[in-house]
Design a protein around this motif. Structure first.
Motif, PDB file in Angstrom:
ATOM      1  N   ASP A  38       2.594   1.434  -8.221  1.00 28.52           N
ATOM      2  CA  ASP A  38       1.298   1.420  -8.062  1.00 28.52           C
ATOM      3  C   ASP A  38       0.540   0.974  -9.097  1.00 28.52           C
ATOM      4  O   ASP A  38       1.024   0.451 -10.003  1.00 28.52           O
ATOM      5  CB  ASP A  38       0.985   3.124  -7.967  1.00 28.52           C
ATOM      6  CG  ASP A  38       0.999   3.838  -9.105  1.00 28.52           C
ATOM      7  OD1 ASP A  38       1.520   3.444 -10.079  1.00 28.52           O
ATOM      8  OD2 ASP A  38       1.084   5.013  -8.709  1.00 28.52           O
TER       9      ASP A  38
ATOM     10  N   HIS B 149       0.718  -1.591  -5.024  1.00 31.74           N
ATOM     11  CA  HIS B 149      -0.312  -0.730  -4.490  1.00 31.74           C
ATOM     12  C   HIS B 149      -1.294  -0.679  -5.471  1.00 31.74           C
ATOM     13  O   HIS B 149      -1.261   0.166  -6.523  1.00 31.74           O
ATOM     14  CB  HIS B 149       0.461   0.694  -4.108  1.00 31.74           C
ATOM     15  CG  HIS B 149      -0.921   1.679  -3.756  1.00 31.74           C
ATOM     16  ND1 HIS B 149      -1.631   1.629  -2.797  1.00 31.74           N
ATOM     17  CD2 HIS B 149      -1.292   2.907  -4.626  1.00 31.74           C
ATOM     18  CE1 HIS B 149      -2.445   2.670  -2.814  1.00 31.74           C
ATOM     19  NE2 HIS B 149      -2.378   3.303  -3.754  1.00 31.74           N
TER      20      HIS B 149
ATOM     21  N   ALA C 118       1.053  -1.234   0.014  1.00 34.96           N
ATOM     22  CA  ALA C 118      -0.016  -0.057   0.003  1.00 34.96           C
ATOM     23  C   ALA C 118       0.793   1.254   0.006  1.00 34.96           C
ATOM     24  O   ALA C 118       1.950   1.219   0.542  1.00 34.96           O
ATOM     25  CB  ALA C 118      -0.773  -0.003   1.301  1.00 34.96           C
TER      26      ALA C 118
END
Length: 244
Positions: free
Chosen positions: A236, A188, A141
């Motif tokens: 991400d 993420h 995350a």
């Protein structure tokens, strides 16, 4: 596409289910699903998948599950997705203040988000092929980024993801020496419409709450585009680097 084996651990999560929907349609892919609850896969649609159920995520259960995985692997393992993780449950909530921090919550969160994925990784490496490239994705995350932390709070969750990132980073250094064909990715997914994010969705900016199908599609593109380079990547859903 040549024959491959894909392993999805924590297969009962929202994103994991979206990944399953993609891979189950590929006749060249052997799909191995590992979860504490495989009820959703007791359906003709998933007949080709190998189901490995575990009672819990204690170390002895993980060890035993990986022995079963090794026994059913048919093709070289090309991708592994470790989807385990906890943000909140009935007795754990992200801390807003220092006074909210407790040892019991911290222990539960770091066990789920840090220790459990590391135990899977520990058991995976010995059964991976030495010649075929294999990419291992661990769900992380952005809030686990130490340098990106501008808001504070969420002490246990942030710490568990930061610790996981450090373990992934360290493992990548080792694997660069002994298993150059393995690539580790901390991923993420963004805020996905799932039970994990449900209590916090009202604060998500418009257009930033993603469906699980969208995240799965983005993740597979990230995996495809990321080279096996002997380093850990923290990426991400757009494939952009996140500072550690």
């Amino acid at each position: 596409m040549k024959n491959q084996t894909v392993i999805i651990i924590g297969a009962n999560s929202a994103i994991a289910k979206a990944l399953v929907d993609v891979f189950i349609a590929d006749s060249n892919t052997q799909l191995i699903l590992v979860s504490r609850n495989v009820d959703d896969y007791q359906h003709d649609l998933f007949n080709r998948a190998k189901l490995i159920d575990v009672k819990n995520y204690q170390e002895c259960e993980i060890d035993a599950a990986m022995i079963r995985v090794k026994q059913v692997v048919t093709f070289d393992i090309s991708n592994v997705f470790i989807c385990n993780g906890v943000l909140h449950n009935q007795h754990c909530q992200p801390e807003k203040r220092l006074e909210d921090f407790t040892a019991s919550v911290f222990t539960e969160i770091i066990t789920a988000n840090t220790i459990t994925p590391m135990l899977w990784l520990k058991n995976l490496v010995p059964i991976l092929p030495s010649s075929q490239n294999c990419k291992i994705v661990v769900f992380s995350a952005r809030v686990g980024s130490i340098s990106d932390n501008k808001l504070g709070g969420w002490y246990s969750y942030r710490a568990s993801k930061a610790a996981m990132n450090m373990l992934i980073k360290s493992a990548a250094v080792e694997l660069a020496r002994r298993a150059k064909n393995i690539k580790l990715i901390s991923f993420h997914p963004g805020t996905t419409d799932s039970p994990l994010s449900q209590p916090f969705q009202k604060n998500v900016p418009k257009g930033k709450l993603f469906t699980r199908e969208f995240v799965a599609k983005q993740l597979l593109k990230v995996v495809e585009d990321t080279p096996v380079d002997g380093e850990a990547s923290f990426l991400d859903w757009q494939g952009k680097d996140i500072p550690w």
